[in-house]
Each structure stands twice: as C-alpha cells, then as structure tokens.
Design a protein around this motif. Structure first.
Motif, PDB file in Angstrom:
ATOM      1  N   LYS A  27       0.832  -1.212   0.000  1.00 20.04           N
ATOM      2  CA  LYS A  27       0.000   0.000   0.000  1.00 20.04           C
ATOM      3  C   LYS A  27       0.864   1.259   0.000  1.00 20.04           C
ATOM      4  CE  LYS A  27      -3.942  -2.156   2.247  1.00 20.04           C
ATOM      5  NZ  LYS A  27      -4.731  -2.317   3.457  1.00 20.04           N
ATOM      6  N   ALA A  28       1.963   1.237   0.744  1.00 25.22           N
ATOM      7  CA  ALA A  28       2.872   2.390   0.773  1.00 25.22           C
ATOM      8  C   ALA A  28       3.517   2.602  -0.596  1.00 25.22           C
ATOM      9  CB  ALA A  28       3.951   2.192   1.839  1.00 25.22           C
ATOM     10  N   GLY A  29       3.889   1.499  -1.267  1.00 27.51           N
ATOM     11  CA  GLY A  29       4.472   1.606  -2.601  1.00 27.51           C
ATOM     12  C   GLY A  29       3.495   2.180  -3.605  1.00 27.51           C
ATOM     13  N   THR A  30       2.253   1.722  -3.543  1.00 27.90           N
ATOM     14  CA  THR A  30       1.214   2.246  -4.438  1.00 27.90           C
ATOM     15  C   THR A  30       0.961   3.726  -4.159  1.00 27.90           C
ATOM     16  OG1 THR A  30       0.184   0.075  -4.589  1.00 27.90           O
ATOM     17  CG2 THR A  30      -1.185   1.963  -5.161  1.00 27.90           C
ATOM     18  N   ALA A  31       0.901   4.090  -2.886  1.00 27.62           N
ATOM     19  CA  ALA A  31       0.690   5.495  -2.524  1.00 27.62           C
ATOM     20  C   ALA A  31       1.854   6.360  -3.000  1.00 27.62           C
ATOM     21  CB  ALA A  31       0.507   5.633  -1.007  1.00 27.62           C
ATOM     22  N   MET A  32       3.072   5.827  -2.896  1.00 31.28           N
ATOM     23  CA  MET A  32       4.239   6.575  -3.359  1.00 31.28           C
ATOM     24  C   MET A  32       4.158   6.820  -4.860  1.00 31.28           C
ATOM     25  SD  MET A  32       8.301   5.663  -3.269  1.00 31.28           S
ATOM     26  CE  MET A  32       8.198   4.536  -4.642  1.00 31.28           C
ATOM     27  N   GLN A  33       3.775   5.793  -5.610  1.00 27.23           N
ATOM     28  CA  GLN A  33       3.653   5.948  -7.055  1.00 27.23           C
ATOM     29  C   GLN A  33       2.629   7.028  -7.404  1.00 27.23           C
ATOM     30  OE1 GLN A  33       2.753   1.897  -8.170  1.00 27.23           O
ATOM     31  NE2 GLN A  33       4.875   1.504  -8.775  1.00 27.23           N
ATOM     32  N   SER A  38       1.351  12.672  -8.987  1.00 23.51           N
ATOM     33  CA  SER A  38       0.708  13.946  -8.655  1.00 23.51           C
ATOM     34  C   SER A  38       1.728  15.070  -8.533  1.00 23.51           C
ATOM     35  CB  SER A  38      -0.076  13.801  -7.346  1.00 23.51           C
ATOM     36  OG  SER A  38      -0.631  15.034  -6.966  1.00 23.51           O
ATOM     37  N   ALA A  39       2.829  14.782  -7.854  1.00 20.54           N
ATOM     38  CA  ALA A  39       3.879  15.795  -7.694  1.00 20.54           C
ATOM     39  C   ALA A  39       4.467  16.170  -9.042  1.00 20.54           C
ATOM     40  CB  ALA A  39       4.976  15.279  -6.765  1.00 20.54           C
ATOM     41  N   ALA A  40       4.674  15.190  -9.904  1.00 16.30           N
ATOM     42  CA  ALA A  40       5.248  15.458 -11.230  1.00 16.30           C
ATOM     43  C   ALA A  40       4.323  16.341 -12.054  1.00 16.30           C
ATOM     44  CB  ALA A  40       5.523  14.146 -11.963  1.00 16.30           C
ATOM     45  N   SER A  41       3.020  16.070 -12.003  1.00 19.32           N
ATOM     46  CA  SER A  41       2.092  16.872 -12.799  1.00 19.32           C
ATOM     47  C   SER A  41       1.847  18.249 -12.180  1.00 19.32           C
ATOM     48  CB  SER A  41       0.768  16.134 -12.987  1.00 19.32           C
ATOM     49  OG  SER A  41       0.108  15.979 -11.761  1.00 19.32           O
ATOM     50  N   SER A  42       2.071  18.386 -10.888  1.00 21.41           N
ATOM     51  CA  SER A  42       1.857  19.665 -10.215  1.00 21.41           C
ATOM     52  C   SER A  42       3.098  20.548 -10.179  1.00 21.41           C
ATOM     53  CB  SER A  42       1.397  19.423  -8.770  1.00 21.41           C
ATOM     54  OG  SER A  42       0.201  18.713  -8.744  1.00 21.41           O
ATOM     55  N   ALA A  43       4.237  19.989 -10.587  1.00 24.89           N
ATOM     56  CA  ALA A  43       5.497  20.735 -10.477  1.00 24.89           C
ATOM     57  C   ALA A  43       5.621  21.866 -11.472  1.00 24.89           C
ATOM     58  CB  ALA A  43       6.678  19.769 -10.636  1.00 24.89           C
ATOM     59  N   GLY A  44       4.794  21.863 -12.497  1.00 28.98           N
ATOM     60  CA  GLY A  44       4.835  22.942 -13.471  1.00 28.98           C
ATOM     61  C   GLY A  44       5.907  22.738 -14.528  1.00 28.98           C
ATOM     62  N   PHE A  67      13.116   8.976 -11.742  1.00 34.08           N
ATOM     63  CA  PHE A  67      13.355   8.324 -10.451  1.00 34.08           C
ATOM     64  C   PHE A  67      12.461   7.102 -10.301  1.00 34.08           C
ATOM     65  CE2 PHE A  67      11.930   7.786  -6.029  1.00 34.08           C
ATOM     66  CZ  PHE A  67      13.134   7.468  -5.422  1.00 34.08           C
ATOM     67  N   MET A  68      11.166   7.274 -10.585  1.00 34.98           N
ATOM     68  CA  MET A  68      10.228   6.165 -10.419  1.00 34.98           C
ATOM     69  C   MET A  68      10.533   5.052 -11.406  1.00 34.98           C
ATOM     70  SD  MET A  68       8.001   5.220  -8.396  1.00 34.98           S
ATOM     71  CE  MET A  68       7.661   3.493  -8.476  1.00 34.98           C
ATOM     72  N   GLN A  69      10.908   5.399 -12.612  1.00 33.57           N
ATOM     73  CA  GLN A  69      11.238   4.386 -13.610  1.00 33.57           C
ATOM     74  C   GLN A  69      12.431   3.548 -13.146  1.00 33.57           C
ATOM     75  OE1 GLN A  69      12.210   6.011 -17.441  1.00 33.57           O
ATOM     76  NE2 GLN A  69      11.984   4.042 -18.464  1.00 33.57           N
ATOM     77  N   HIS A  70      13.425   4.189 -12.561  1.00 30.60           N
ATOM     78  CA  HIS A  70      14.611   3.476 -12.085  1.00 30.60           C
ATOM     79  C   HIS A  70      14.307   2.638 -10.840  1.00 30.60           C
ATOM     80  CE1 HIS A  70      16.582   5.835 -15.033  1.00 30.60           C
ATOM     81  NE2 HIS A  70      17.797   5.612 -14.599  1.00 30.60           N
ATOM     82  N   LYS A  71      13.363   3.065 -10.032  1.00 28.29           N
ATOM     83  CA  LYS A  71      13.047   2.335  -8.795  1.00 28.29           C
ATOM     84  C   LYS A  71      11.998   1.247  -8.991  1.00 28.29           C
ATOM     85  CE  LYS A  71      16.042   4.210  -6.346  1.00 28.29           C
ATOM     86  NZ  LYS A  71      17.195   3.396  -6.014  1.00 28.29           N
ATOM     87  N   ALA A  72      11.293   1.240 -10.123  1.00 24.45           N
ATOM     88  CA  ALA A  72      10.247   0.241 -10.355  1.00 24.45           C
ATOM     89  C   ALA A  72      10.807  -1.167 -10.274  1.00 24.45           C
ATOM     90  CB  ALA A  72       9.567   0.480 -11.701  1.00 24.45           C
ATOM     91  N   GLN A  73      11.977  -1.392 -10.839  1.00 25.65           N
ATOM     92  CA  GLN A  73      12.573  -2.725 -10.823  1.00 25.65           C
ATOM     93  C   GLN A  73      12.927  -3.142  -9.392  1.00 25.65           C
ATOM     94  OE1 GLN A  73      16.005  -3.244 -13.349  1.00 25.65           O
ATOM     95  NE2 GLN A  73      15.642  -5.430 -13.513  1.00 25.65           N
ATOM     96  N   ASP A  74      13.487  -2.220  -8.625  1.00 27.01           N
ATOM     97  CA  ASP A  74      13.839  -2.537  -7.230  1.00 27.01           C
ATOM     98  C   ASP A  74      12.592  -2.847  -6.410  1.00 27.01           C
ATOM     99  OD1 ASP A  74      16.518  -2.067  -7.787  1.00 27.01           O
ATOM    100  OD2 ASP A  74      16.451   0.001  -7.055  1.00 27.01           O
ATOM    101  N   LEU A  75      11.553  -2.036  -6.556  1.00 23.40           N
ATOM    102  CA  LEU A  75      10.321  -2.248  -5.796  1.00 23.40           C
ATOM    103  C   LEU A  75       9.641  -3.547  -6.217  1.00 23.40           C
ATOM    104  CD1 LEU A  75       8.942   1.406  -5.765  1.00 23.40           C
ATOM    105  CD2 LEU A  75       9.992   0.164  -3.871  1.00 23.40           C
TER     106      LEU A  75
END
Length: 143
Positions: A27-33, A38-44, A67-75
């Motif tokens: 659940k924490a991993g899904t929430a992080m994604q 959301s942060a990426a789309s709100s960053a402007g 960052f998320m693309q690189h961490k997807a494999q680890d997660l």
C-alpha cells in the motif's frame, strides 16, 4: 532432512504477521507511485501556453518520472521476493505437515531462487513473459 523440527502453528503466526506487514509495504508503494505522479504533474513547466491534451512535463516532473522508472525494478523485486518467501514457507510447511520431507525441501529451494524482474517491476517467467499475479493465502499454514 529428518532433522527438521518445525512448529506449524509458529510458522502460521509468523506468516500472518509478515503478510500483514507486506500488505502495508504494498500500500505504501502504491501510494508513493500515486504521490510521485501527482507531484510530477503539479510541479509545473518552464514553457508558456501549450497545445494539446496533456501539458508538457517540466524538469522536476521529468526527474520524478525518471526516479520512479529506475526504482520500479527494485520495488518489484522486493514484492516478488517477499511473495516467493511467504509462499515457499507456506508450501514447505504444508509438505512437512503431510510428512513429505522431500517435497518440503523442494519447496524451500524453489522459494529461495533469485527472481528475474523487468524494468517495469514485473516478474519474468522461464518463457520470458511477465508472470501473472496469482492470489496467495499463506495465512493457513498450520491448521
């Protein structure tokens, strides 16, 4: 193998607690994604008005996406390794309870095999294709 001395009830309790912790991690991993999206789309952006359906991605959004693309494999590895460990402990204990020590040893050795994860965080099977997630219920290991 005759030296095994397993407490099925003890294994069941540990599997239940570990399964609950794994659900929390999932659940924490899904929430992080979702938060990263959301942060990426709100960053402007650093551009002006845009045309089209999707606004352009700015440098912060791009960095968060990478960052998320690189961490997807680890997660994905952590999730698959956890699932295999829980299921392996359940299967080995079940075989032990049924008196099949050879199968218990086989299930244990299968559980510790290194999973292969693709860059999207999905487990890859022997056929080279992503493995379908099958629901596992290791909570009843010692009934």
């Amino acid at each position: 193998m005759s030296s095994w001395d397993i407490s099925p009830a003890g294994v069941s309790g540990v599997l239940q607690k570990t399964g609950t912790a794994a659900e929390g991690m999932s659940k924490a991993g899904t929430a992080m994604q979702e938060s990263l999206k959301s942060a990426a789309s709100s960053a402007g952006t650093i551009s002006g008005p845009y045309c089209g359906v999707e606004p352009p991605t700015g440098p912060v959004g791009g960095a968060l996406g990478e960052f998320m693309q690189h961490k997807a494999q680890d997660l994905g590895y952590i999730a698959v390794r956890t699932e295999h460990s829980l299921q392996g402990a359940f299967d080995a204990t079940t075989a032990y309870v049924h008196g099949d020590l050879a199968m218990a040893a086989n299930k244990q050795s299968q559980a510790v095999k290194e999973p292969v994860i693709n860059d999207k965080g999905q487990e890859i099977g022997p056929d080279g294709k992503p493995v379908e997630n099958k629901p596992a219920d290791p909570s009843g290991a010692a009934k």
